[in-house]
Design a protein around this motif. Sequence first.
Motif, PDB file in Angstrom:
ATOM      1  N   HIS A  78       1.071  -1.104  -0.259  1.00 56.14           N
ATOM      2  CA  HIS A  78      -0.215  -0.743  -0.312  1.00 56.14           C
ATOM      3  C   HIS A  78       0.773   1.278  -0.219  1.00 56.14           C
ATOM      4  O   HIS A  78       1.224   1.396   0.894  1.00 56.14           O
ATOM      5  CB  HIS A  78      -0.819  -0.556   1.010  1.00 56.14           C
ATOM      6  N   THR A 135       0.552   5.315  -0.348  1.00 62.30           N
ATOM      7  CA  THR A 135       0.163   6.829  -0.628  1.00 62.30           C
ATOM      8  C   THR A 135       1.043   8.130  -0.821  1.00 62.30           C
ATOM      9  O   THR A 135       2.007   8.480  -0.069  1.00 62.30           O
ATOM     10  CB  THR A 135      -0.850   7.895   1.171  1.00 62.30           C
ATOM     11  N   TRP A 148      -5.689  12.687  -9.008  1.00 61.70           N
ATOM     12  CA  TRP A 148      -6.233  11.755  -8.619  1.00 61.70           C
ATOM     13  C   TRP A 148      -7.174  10.341  -8.935  1.00 61.70           C
ATOM     14  O   TRP A 148      -6.932   9.047  -8.097  1.00 61.70           O
ATOM     15  CB  TRP A 148      -7.417  12.293  -7.493  1.00 61.70           C
ATOM     16  N   ALA A 172      -5.582   6.152  -8.604  1.00 63.21           N
ATOM     17  CA  ALA A 172      -5.547   5.868  -7.606  1.00 63.21           C
ATOM     18  C   ALA A 172      -6.592   4.560  -7.542  1.00 63.21           C
ATOM     19  O   ALA A 172      -7.402   4.302  -8.732  1.00 63.21           O
ATOM     20  CB  ALA A 172      -6.670   6.182  -6.549  1.00 63.21           C
ATOM     21  N   GLU A 184      -5.216  -0.344  -8.136  1.00 59.52           N
ATOM     22  CA  GLU A 184      -3.914  -1.164  -7.470  1.00 59.52           C
ATOM     23  C   GLU A 184      -3.137  -1.759  -8.961  1.00 59.52           C
ATOM     24  O   GLU A 184      -3.756  -2.092 -10.272  1.00 59.52           O
ATOM     25  CB  GLU A 184      -4.781  -2.515  -7.174  1.00 59.52           C
ATOM     26  N   LYS A 220      -1.947  -1.144  -4.176  1.00 62.14           N
ATOM     27  CA  LYS A 220      -2.609  -0.708  -3.858  1.00 62.14           C
ATOM     28  C   LYS A 220      -1.911   0.955  -3.798  1.00 62.14           C
ATOM     29  O   LYS A 220      -1.699   1.112  -3.139  1.00 62.14           O
ATOM     30  CB  LYS A 220      -3.897  -1.112  -3.315  1.00 62.14           C
ATOM     31  N   GLN A 265      -2.687   4.816  -3.357  1.00 63.28           N
ATOM     32  CA  GLN A 265      -3.724   5.500  -3.095  1.00 63.28           C
ATOM     33  C   GLN A 265      -3.259   7.108  -3.131  1.00 63.28           C
ATOM     34  O   GLN A 265      -2.364   7.692  -2.647  1.00 63.28           O
ATOM     35  CB  GLN A 265      -4.696   5.809  -1.405  1.00 63.28           C
ATOM     36  N   ILE A 294      -4.219  11.100  -2.552  1.00 64.58           N
ATOM     37  CA  ILE A 294      -4.916  11.869  -1.944  1.00 64.58           C
ATOM     38  C   ILE A 294      -4.317  13.175  -1.555  1.00 64.58           C
ATOM     39  O   ILE A 294      -3.499  14.181  -2.468  1.00 64.58           O
ATOM     40  CB  ILE A 294      -4.271  12.483  -0.442  1.00 64.58           C
TER      41      ILE A 294
END
Lengths: 113, 114
Positions: free
Chosen positions: A10, A12, A83, A86, A88, A108, A110, A112
């Motif tokens: 993961h 971000t 954006w 986002a 996988e 994955k 993400q 923000i």
Amino acid sequence: AQSVTQPDIHITVSEGASLELRCNYSYGATPYLFWYVQSPGQGHQLLLKYFSGDTLVQGIKGFEAEFKRSQSSFNLRKPSVHWSDAAEYFCAVGDGGYQKVTFGIGTKLQVIP
Amino acid sequence: SQTIHQWPATLVQPVGSPLSLECTVEGTSNPNLYWYRQAAGRGLQLLFYSVGIGQISSEVPQNLSASRPQDRQFILSSKKLLLSDSGFYLCAWSETGGRYGELFFGEGSRLTVL
């Protein structure tokens, strides 16, 4: 046996920031390498692929990846994340003759605001 | 243009029951065919692949089997389902010819074994 390692499950990042997703492969000969993306609710889409030649490969959606034989890596990069990125991301390796394609466990992403 | 169809989309089966998932490709000939299982934290696990009719390579010893009775048909089966067979199954195809091309995936089949 061929295999793929994606060490980051993961990640971000902030919108507009740069992105690098790591991929390491294991294969005895020259590999065939791929990056696929699966957006939420969507199927898997090919971003880019490397077979031979120039080790820096350009793909769709502004992505690129660099094949480094000495490091057994094929990292995916994008200079400025949107954006809509986002999703996988899956790295995959193909063998040279038997058409076998092995995927990593995926990262994955993400994004923000 | 080429298309891939996979069915059923959703399946709920009791433990011990048989399974048959079917995949058909149209618009191409002699494709490479693949069955993958996708699970959270495990990515896309290659189960079977086939480079021709009757040629099946198995990657993971398990309760499942695959068959390719026709050039563009790929079937995933089980005689007796286990709870651990639950998951999201994806069929995919690619062009043959000695070089790798893009894998094209079906819509997937969600299997729940109760």
